[in-house]
Design an enzyme around this catalytic site. Structure first.
Site, mmCIF file in Angstrom:
data_model
loop_
_atom_site.group_PDB
_atom_site.id
_atom_site.type_symbol
_atom_site.label_atom_id
_atom_site.label_comp_id
_atom_site.label_asym_id
_atom_site.label_seq_id
_atom_site.Cartn_x
_atom_site.Cartn_y
_atom_site.Cartn_z
ATOM 1 N N LYS A 192 105.303 85.317 -80.075
ATOM 2 C CA LYS A 192 104.173 84.911 -79.221
ATOM 3 C C LYS A 192 104.665 84.135 -78.003
ATOM 4 O O LYS A 192 104.032 84.156 -76.937
ATOM 5 C CB LYS A 192 103.150 84.113 -80.035
ATOM 6 C CG LYS A 192 103.687 82.849 -80.704
ATOM 7 C CD LYS A 192 103.560 81.614 -79.854
ATOM 8 C CE LYS A 192 104.109 80.395 -80.562
ATOM 9 N NZ LYS A 192 103.953 79.163 -79.770
ATOM 10 N N THR A 249 98.882 80.225 -77.017
ATOM 11 C CA THR A 249 100.056 80.078 -76.166
ATOM 12 C C THR A 249 99.923 80.845 -74.862
ATOM 13 O O THR A 249 100.510 80.464 -73.850
ATOM 14 C CB THR A 249 101.313 80.533 -76.932
ATOM 15 O OG1 THR A 249 101.300 79.974 -78.237
ATOM 16 C CG2 THR A 249 102.572 80.079 -76.240
ATOM 17 N N VAL A 280 111.694 72.011 -74.253
ATOM 18 C CA VAL A 280 112.251 73.327 -74.557
ATOM 19 C C VAL A 280 111.142 74.378 -74.524
ATOM 20 O O VAL A 280 110.066 74.174 -75.092
ATOM 21 C CB VAL A 280 112.923 73.331 -75.942
ATOM 22 C CG1 VAL A 280 113.352 74.749 -76.339
ATOM 23 C CG2 VAL A 280 114.129 72.398 -75.946
ATOM 24 N N GLU A 282 110.783 77.801 -75.990
ATOM 25 C CA GLU A 282 111.481 78.665 -76.935
ATOM 26 C C GLU A 282 111.512 80.127 -76.494
ATOM 27 O O GLU A 282 112.444 80.868 -76.806
ATOM 28 C CB GLU A 282 110.832 78.566 -78.321
ATOM 29 C CG GLU A 282 111.118 77.282 -79.064
ATOM 30 C CD GLU A 282 112.517 77.255 -79.679
ATOM 31 O OE1 GLU A 282 113.315 78.175 -79.423
ATOM 32 O OE2 GLU A 282 112.802 76.302 -80.412
#
Length: 332
Positions: A192, A249, A280, A282
C-alpha cells in the site's frame, strides 16, 4: 501487568508504546539514538517524531537493548524495514524465551525479497514462529496516540498467541481484529505504501478524484495478485490491512508515502523530498523490492513498475501516468 519492550522510537513505535503504557503495562522503548531516549525520559514527549502526544509516566526510554528486553513479556518491533534484520540480530541474545513478539513494521526487504515475517523467522529460528505476530491496518500514529477511533488487525500462525496480543493492544478506542493470514496481512501493509506514492503523484500533477480512485482500485488488484501468488486469501486483501490501509495511505494528508509522490508530481526530486521529510517513507525502498519480487514471480504489477521507474530511473511522473493509461486494453 505484563512488561512490554518496544524496539523503535519513531512516531508509530511511540504511539503503540503509549497505547500499551496507558493500559498500565510497564513499557520500555528502545531508541538507537541515546539523546532521543534521554529527551523522552526528561520531557515526557517524543519531540522529534510525535510531538503532539504527552507520554504517560509508565513509559520510559533507553538506548540499552539488554535493559529494554530484560523481563519483557511482549516485544513490539517497530523499526524501518531496512533496519529490521540488524536490530533483531542485536536483540536476539536478550529476548526472553517465552516472550510474545509483534512486528508493526511494513515492508519487503531489499535483496532477499523477504517479508518482515520471513526476516524474523530467518533471524530467530523456526521454533519462535508460534510466538510471532504482525500488526497492520489503517492507522496514523498521531491519531492513535490521540485516542481517535482506529481499527487494526493482528495476524499470527498460532491462535492462542495471536489472541493474547490482540487483547493486549485492544482499548475502547483501538479495535483489534485477529487473522491467521500472515502473508496477506504483510503483503497489503507493504505494497500500500508503493501505491500511495502513485496516488500522491497523480494529485501532485493536478489530476482529479477519478485518477486517484483508479490508482487505488488498480493498485489493490496488484496487491491481490502478488498476495495470492504467495498463498494469501483475497478476503484479507479486502480487509483492514489491504483496502483499509490502502485508502488511508493514498488519501490522508498525514501519509509520508503520499507526500513523496505528491511532491514529485509537483516537480521536486526524490532526494529533495526525502531530505525535508524528516521521517522514513517505507514505500521508497519497498518499491524496489516489490518490483523485483513481482518480476521474479511473474506477477503483473504495472503501477508498481512505474513507481519504481519514477523513483529509481528518474522517469517523469506525467510520462508514467501516460504510459499506464495507454497500456494494451484488457479485461478487468
Amino acid at each position: 501487568m505484563p512488561k512490554v519492550a518496544v524496539l523503535g522510537a519513531g512516531a508509530w513505535g511511540t504511539a503503540l508504546a503509549k497505547v500499551l503504557a496507558d493500559k498500565q503495562n510497564p513499557t520500555l522503548v528502545w531508541s538507537h539514538r541515546p539523546e532521543l531516549a534521554d529527551q523522552i525520559n526528561t520531557e515526557r514527549v517524543n519531540a522529534r517524531y510525535l510531538p503532539s502526544a504527552r507520554l504517560p509516566e509508565g513509559l520510559r526510554a533507553t538506548h540499552d537493548m539488554q535493559e529494554a528486553l530484560h523481563g519483557a513479556e511482549l516485544v513490539v518491533v517497530v523499526v524501518p524495514s531496512h533496519a529490521m534484520r540488524e536490530v533483531i540480530a542485536q536483540a536476539r541474545p536478550y529476548i526472553p524465551g517465552s516472550a510474545l513478539l509483534c512486528s508493526a513494521t511494513k515492508g519487503i526487504e531489499n535483496d532477499s525479497l523477504m517479508l518482515m515475517s520471513e526476516v524474523l523467522v530467518d533471524e530467530l529460528g523456526k521454533a519462535v514462529e508460534p510466538r510471532l505476530t504482525y500488526l497492520s491496518g489503517p492507522s496514523f500514529a498521531k491519531e492513535v496516540a490521540a485516542g481517535q477511533p482506529t481499527a487494526v488487525v493482528v495476524a499470527g500462525t498460532s491462535s492462542p498467541e495471536t489472541l493474547a496480543v490482540q487483547r493486549m493492544f485492544a482499548t475502547e478506542r483501538l479495535r483489534v481484529y485477529s487473522s491467521e493470514d500472515v502473508v496477506g496481512v504483510e503483503t497489503g501493509g507493504a505494497l500500500k505504501n508503493v501505491v500511495a506514492i502513485a496516488a500522491g503523484a497523480v494529485d501532485g500533477l493536478g489530476f482529479g478524484h477519478n485518477a486517484r480512485a483508479g490508482v487505488i482500485t488498480r493498485g489493490l488488484a496488484e496487491i491481490a495478485r502478488l498476495a495470492m501468488t504467495r498463498g494469501a486469501s483475497p478476503l484479507t486483501v479486502a480487509g483492514l490491512s489491504g483496502m483499509g490501509d490502502l485508502v488511508l495511505t493514498c488519501t490522508g494528508e498525514l501519509s509520508r508515502n503520499r507526500t513523496v509522490g505528491y511532491e514529485m508530481g509537483r516537480g521536486r526530486t526524490l532526494e529533495d523530498v526525502l531530505s525535508h521529510l524528516g521521517h522514513v517513507a517505507e514505500g521508497v525502498k519497498t518499491a524496489k523490492s516489490a518490483y523485483d519480487l513481482g518480476s521474479k514471480l511473474g506477477v503483473d504489477m504495472p503501477i508498481t513498475c512505474e513507481v519504481y521507474k519514477v523513483l529509481y530511473e528518474k522517469k517523469a511522473p506525467l510520462q508514467a501516468v501516460t504510459d499506464l493509461m495507454n497500456r494494451e486494453l484488457r479485461r478487468e
